[in-house]
Design an enzyme around this catalytic site. Structure first.
Site, mmCIF file in Angstrom:
data_model
loop_
_atom_site.group_PDB
_atom_site.id
_atom_site.type_symbol
_atom_site.label_atom_id
_atom_site.label_comp_id
_atom_site.label_asym_id
_atom_site.label_seq_id
_atom_site.Cartn_x
_atom_site.Cartn_y
_atom_site.Cartn_z
ATOM 1 C CG ASP A 249 -2.226 -0.620 1.033
ATOM 2 O OD1 ASP A 249 -2.536 -0.962 -0.113
ATOM 3 O OD2 ASP A 249 -2.959 -0.785 2.028
ATOM 4 C CE LYS B 170 3.265 4.568 -9.196
ATOM 5 N NZ LYS B 170 4.699 4.860 -9.414
#
Length: 416
Positions: free
Chosen positions: A208, A230
Site C-alpha cells: 500500500d 499502480k
C-alpha cells in the site's frame, strides 16, 4: 607413572572446547536435584523436550510446585541419596548443598550420565548453552566460561531471525504462504517481529501507499514488489484488482505478503482480501499491525485515554461526510460522548465533521489536533478547536495521511 599422573591432573575439557550436540530426551529419564531458581528456569525446556523428569528436593519454588501439581514432573520430596540417578540419561545438579552436589556428580560420573553442575561448571561433564528458538530453528550458544556473552550472542541471532535482518534461506521445500501483514503507522521499526520475518521470506510483496516504504528497500533483489496503487485496474474496481493479484500469485506457488499500513482490519479492507482468498480456496495468515489510531497520537504526545480526563476512545472513519447517504456513523451519538474521538481518513471532510459535531451539542472550543505523517521523519502536529479546524487545515496546508484527535486529552502533555 609420573607422566600418567600429570595427564590425569589435566582434565581434557580444560584443553578442548565442548562438543555441541542436541539431546533427544523424549520419554527418557532426566533427574533434577534441587528445586530452586535454577530448576525453575531449566525445567520448562526439559518438559518441552518431552523428558520424563524426576525432581529430587525437600522444597521447591511455587512455580516448580505448580509443575509437579500439574503432573509435568515427578517430585520426590527429600534430599539426594546415592542411587537416585539409576537409569537416567541426563542430570541437572542445582542445590545449595556442596556435599550433595559433589556426591550426585560423582554418581553421574560412575554411571556415565551427562551431568550439569550449576555451582561448578568445571566439575560438570555437560554445559547448558544459552538457547533461543525462532520458527523451528533452535539456536544454542556456548562461549566456555562467559554465560553472559553466550546469552548476548544468542539474543542477537534470534532477534535477527525474527525480524528478518538475518536471512537464512530454506534449502528444502518450503510451503508457499499468503499473509496480510499490518505494517504499522509508518516508522519501519513499528512493524511486528512476525510481519518483518514474513517479509524477509516473501517472493511477492503487494504494498500500500501508506505502508512502511523503508522496509521495501531491505528486500532481496529477487522479490517482486507491486505497488497496489499502480495495479492496472481495467474493468475492475481497485480492490478487485488487488484481490485478483493476490490470488494469481498464490496459485502460481509464490509466497505473497500483502503489506498494509496500520492494521489490516482497521479500515484496511483486510477482510475483503481474506474473503476473496478463501473463496479461491487459499488459506491466508493475518498478522495484526499497530494501528495509527493509537500510535500516531501517542507519537505526538497525545494519550487517547488519561486518568480523570477520558475513560474511552472511539475510532471513526471520516472518508465520507456526515450528510453523505453512505455514512454509517452516528454523529449525533458521538457528539454526546465525553471521551476521545479519533478520526482516520478525514482531513478533507473535517470541516463538515466539525460542523456536525457542534450542531449535535459538542462544544465549539473542544480541543483538536491533526497529526500528519505520524511516526515518520515528516511528522508534524497542528492544534485547533472544532470551531477553528476548517480554517486551520487550509491555512496550515494539512494533507493526508493525518490522524485527527478530538477531546480534552489533546490539552494533556506537550502541545507541539
Amino acid at each position: 607413572m609420573a607422566e600418567s599422573a600429570k595427564q590425569a591432573d589435566s582434565p581434557a575439557h580444560d584443553e578442548h572446547p565442548a562438543y555441541p550436540v542436541g539431546l533427544r530426551l523424549s520419554g527418557r529419564r532426566v533427574v533434577v536435584i534441587g528445586g530452586g531458581q535454577v530448576a525453575q528456569r531449566r525445567l520448562p525446556a526439559l518438559i518441552g523436550a518431552g523428558a520424563d523428569v524426576t525432581l529430587i528436593s525437600p522444597s521447591a519454588t511455587p512455580s516448580v510446585e505448580a509443575m509437579a501439581e500439574a503432573g509435568e514432573i515427578t517430585w520426590t520430596k527429600r534430599r539426594y541419596q546415592d542411587g537416585d540417578l539409576t537409569d537416567s540419561w541426563y542430570v541437572l545438579v542445582a542445590t545449595s548443598d556442596p556435599a550433595a552436589n559433589e556426591a550426585a556428580s560423582a554418581e553421574a560420573e560412575r554411571t556415565r550420565t551427562w551431568c550439569v553442575r550449576s555451582d561448578d561448571a568445571e566439575a560438570a561433564t555437560a554445559w547448558t548453552p544459552a538457547t533461543g528458538r525462532s520458527e523451528g530453528v533452535t539456536v544454542a550458544v556456548l562461549t566456555g566460561k562467559d554465560p553472559r556473552r553466550s546469552a548476548a550472542v544468542r539474543d542477537a541471532i534470534v532477534e535477527g531471525l525474527r525480524d528478518g535482518s538475518l536471512v537464512a534461506p530454506h534449502h528444502r521445500a518450503r510451503a508457499p504462504f499468503v499473509a496480510l501483514v499490518g505494517g504499522g503507522p509508518g516508522d519501519p521499526d513499528l512493524i511486528t517481529v512476525r510481519g518483518r520475518r514474513l517479509l524477509a521470506e516473501a517472493d511477492v510483496v503487494i504494498a500500500d501507499r501508506l505502508g512502511p516504504r523503508d522496509l521495501l528497500d531491505e528486500l532481496p533483489p529477487h522479490v517482486e514488489v507491486i505497488d497496489a496503487a499502480k495495479i492496472p485496474y481495467g474493468r475492475f474496481m481497485a480492490q478487485e484488482a488487488i484481490n485478483n493479484a493476490l490470488i494469481e500469485h498464490a496459485k502460481a506457488g509464490r509466497s505473497v505478503v500483502r503489506l498494509k499500513g496500520g492494521d489490516p482490519f482497521v479500515f484496511g479492507r483486510g477482510m475483503e482480501e481474506a474473503q476473496a482468498l478463501a473463496e479461491a480456496g487459499i488459506v491466508c495468515t493475518v498478522v495484526p499491525g499497530i494501528s495509527s489510531a493509537i500510535s500516531v497520537p501517542g507519537a505526538a504526545g497525545i494519550p487517547v485515554t488519561h486518568r480523570g480526563v477520558a475513560h474511552e476512545f472511539t475510532v471513526v472513519s471520516g472518508h465520507v461526510a456526515p450528510d453523505d447517504p453512505r455514512s454509517l456513523v452516528d454523529w449525533e451519538s458521538l457528539a454526546k460522548l465525553t471521551g476521545t474521538l479519533v478520526i482516520l481518513m478525514g482531513v478533507d471532510k473535517i470541516g463538515a465533521i466539525a460542523e456536525a459535531l457542534i450542531a449535535h451539542g459538542k462544544a465549539p472550543d473542544t480541543p483538536l489536533a491533526l497529526v500528519q505523517e505520524g511516526t515518520t521523519a515528516a511528522q508534524r502536529r497542528v492544534n485547533a478547536t472544532l470551531a477553528t479546524v476548517a480554517e486551520t487545515v487550509a491555512a496550515e496546508d494539512v494533507r493526508p495521511p493525518a490522524v485527527i484527535v478530538i477531546g480534552d486529552v489533546v490539552a494533556e502533555g506537550p502541545q507541539k
